[in-house]
Design an enzyme around this catalytic site. Structure first.
Site, PDB file in Angstrom:
ATOM      1  N   ARG A 253       0.864  -1.173   0.000  1.00 30.70           N
ATOM      2  CA  ARG A 253       0.000   0.000   0.000  1.00 30.70           C
ATOM      3  C   ARG A 253       0.904   1.228   0.000  1.00 30.70           C
ATOM      4  O   ARG A 253       2.035   1.182   0.500  1.00 30.70           O
ATOM      5  CB  ARG A 253      -0.894   0.025   1.235  1.00 30.70           C
ATOM      6  CG  ARG A 253      -1.816  -1.180   1.374  1.00 30.70           C
ATOM      7  CD  ARG A 253      -2.631  -1.087   2.659  1.00 30.70           C
ATOM      8  NE  ARG A 253      -3.559  -2.216   2.814  1.00 30.70           N
ATOM      9  CZ  ARG A 253      -3.290  -3.322   3.499  1.00 30.70           C
ATOM     10  NH1 ARG A 253      -2.115  -3.442   4.107  1.00 30.70           N
ATOM     11  NH2 ARG A 253      -4.180  -4.294   3.590  1.00 30.70           N
TER      12      ARG A 253
ATOM     13  N   LYS B 146      -2.070  -2.244   7.958  1.00 32.48           N
ATOM     14  CA  LYS B 146      -3.253  -1.754   8.654  1.00 32.48           C
ATOM     15  C   LYS B 146      -3.328  -2.342  10.055  1.00 32.48           C
ATOM     16  O   LYS B 146      -3.004  -3.505  10.265  1.00 32.48           O
ATOM     17  CB  LYS B 146      -4.520  -2.123   7.873  1.00 32.48           C
ATOM     18  CG  LYS B 146      -4.721  -1.300   6.602  1.00 32.48           C
ATOM     19  CD  LYS B 146      -6.049  -1.642   5.947  1.00 32.48           C
ATOM     20  CE  LYS B 146      -6.313  -0.765   4.738  1.00 32.48           C
ATOM     21  NZ  LYS B 146      -7.607  -1.086   4.092  1.00 32.48           N
TER      22      LYS B 146
ATOM     23  N   ARG C  28      -0.514  -2.341  -6.805  1.00 35.05           N
ATOM     24  CA  ARG C  28      -0.793  -3.405  -5.833  1.00 35.05           C
ATOM     25  C   ARG C  28      -1.732  -4.439  -6.452  1.00 35.05           C
ATOM     26  O   ARG C  28      -1.531  -5.648  -6.294  1.00 35.05           O
ATOM     27  CB  ARG C  28      -1.399  -2.775  -4.583  1.00 35.05           C
ATOM     28  CG  ARG C  28      -1.784  -3.746  -3.467  1.00 35.05           C
ATOM     29  CD  ARG C  28      -2.162  -2.924  -2.241  1.00 35.05           C
ATOM     30  NE  ARG C  28      -2.976  -3.664  -1.284  1.00 35.05           N
ATOM     31  CZ  ARG C  28      -2.491  -4.419  -0.318  1.00 35.05           C
ATOM     32  NH1 ARG C  28      -1.185  -4.575  -0.194  1.00 35.05           N
ATOM     33  NH2 ARG C  28      -3.298  -5.021   0.536  1.00 35.05           N
TER      34      ARG C  28
ATOM     35  N   HIS D 210      -3.897  -8.899   3.817  1.00 36.25           N
ATOM     36  CA  HIS D 210      -5.351  -8.916   3.957  1.00 36.25           C
ATOM     37  C   HIS D 210      -5.740  -9.675   5.222  1.00 36.25           C
ATOM     38  O   HIS D 210      -5.182 -10.735   5.507  1.00 36.25           O
ATOM     39  CB  HIS D 210      -6.015  -9.596   2.752  1.00 36.25           C
ATOM     40  CG  HIS D 210      -6.015  -8.758   1.519  1.00 36.25           C
ATOM     41  ND1 HIS D 210      -6.177  -9.278   0.247  1.00 36.25           N
ATOM     42  CD2 HIS D 210      -5.873  -7.412   1.338  1.00 36.25           C
ATOM     43  CE1 HIS D 210      -6.141  -8.304  -0.640  1.00 36.25           C
ATOM     44  NE2 HIS D 210      -5.958  -7.169   0.000  1.00 36.25           N
TER      45      HIS D 210
END
Length: 280
Positions: free
Chosen positions: A136, A158, A222, A245
């Site tokens: 990212r 994240k 990405r 993810h």
């Protein structure tokens, strides 16, 4: 609070001049944000700009989900822009709604190869990190020299979750060359002893792909990484881990994309399809 309208005007100008958004998209954002300001409660609290859109959500709840999602996206984008210009803010009532997922749009590999040929060392490093590792843009901005090992690189994603990614040789070579030439002190990508911000990376990449006549975003690289990995036989569970993810469902969007690619290749090579095309 009249200054919120000044912020919106500045934001829309940023979308046009820096992000290259179309007039149609900018008009859509403008209408959504104008409606939001008219209905929402906007005030300051403890040095924080509060944008309470609960009443706005009530006013638009009968609209279809995709329309609501687009309007919320405009508000979230405004909030992110305000943070970029050092206006601390909080949006209340912007909970996501479920909409049907659309397929991401990866950049074709031949365009990426052409961009690599045109790239200077900074551009090449950014391109290799995003496409070669599937990062990212925010993750790339935060890569520190201490995160880079001889064969692996630690990426903070994240939720501050760290994942360890293997460094393939050509990516490693570009990183080492960049460090040798530019001698960063703390972060991999630095300018005047400060890390490259997200905006700086995005603009650099935009200008690179502009050289070859196409529009491209960091997130598309990405997508390209994920699609290329799956098209070349990588296991979806491995791709999930590489991308960071939290859910396999998110990664499965790319399997639909690769299925479409396979179908397109199948139809272009199938003998009956060729016959049909020739007769047409």
């Amino acid at each position: 609070m009249n200054y919120i309208n000044d912020y919106i005007t500045s934001f829309l100008g940023y979308l046009k001049d820096n992000r290259g958004y179309s007039e149609t998209t900018i008009t859509t954002y403008k209408i959504a944000l104008k409606q939001m300001v008219e209905i929402s409660e906007i005030y300051e609290e403890n040095g924080l700009l509060i944008i309470d859109i609960k009443k706005y959500r009530m006013a638009i709840f009968k609209q279809n989900k995709k329309t609501i999602s687009k309007k919320l996206s405009a508000i979230r984008s405004l909030s992110q822009y305000l943070f970029q210009i050092d206006i601390k803010n909080r949006v209340i009532g912007d909970d996501s709604i479920k909409t049907s997922k659309t397929l991401p749009k990866p950049i074709q590999k031949n365009h990426i190869d052409e961009a690599i040929k045109q790239a200077n060392l900074i551009e090449k490093t950014i391109l290799y990190m995003l496409f070669g590792l599937g990062l990212r843009i925010s993750e790339l901005s935060n890569v520190k020299l201490s995160d880079i090992g001889s064969s692996w690189i630690n990426i903070v994603g994240k939720g501050d979750k760290t994942r360890e990614l293997p460094l393939v040789q050509n990516v490693k070579d570009v990183i080492e060359n960049y460090i040798l030439v530019y001698k960063p002190k703390y972060y991999l990508l630095e300018v005047e002893n400060k890390k490259f911000g997200v905006y700086h990376i995005r603009t650099t990449l935009k200008e690179l792909f502009k050289k070859i006549g196409i529009k491209a975003t960091p997130h598309q690289l990405r997508h390209s990484f994920a699609s290329e990995m799956l098209n070349n036989g990588a296991r979806i569970t491995d791709v999930k881990e590489l991308l960071g993810h939290s859910s396999l469902e998110t990664t499965q969007i790319y399997t639909k994309l690769t299925d479409q690619t396979k179908l397109k290749n199948y139809l272009s090579s199938h003998p009956l399809c060729k016959v049909s095309h020739e007769h047409n």
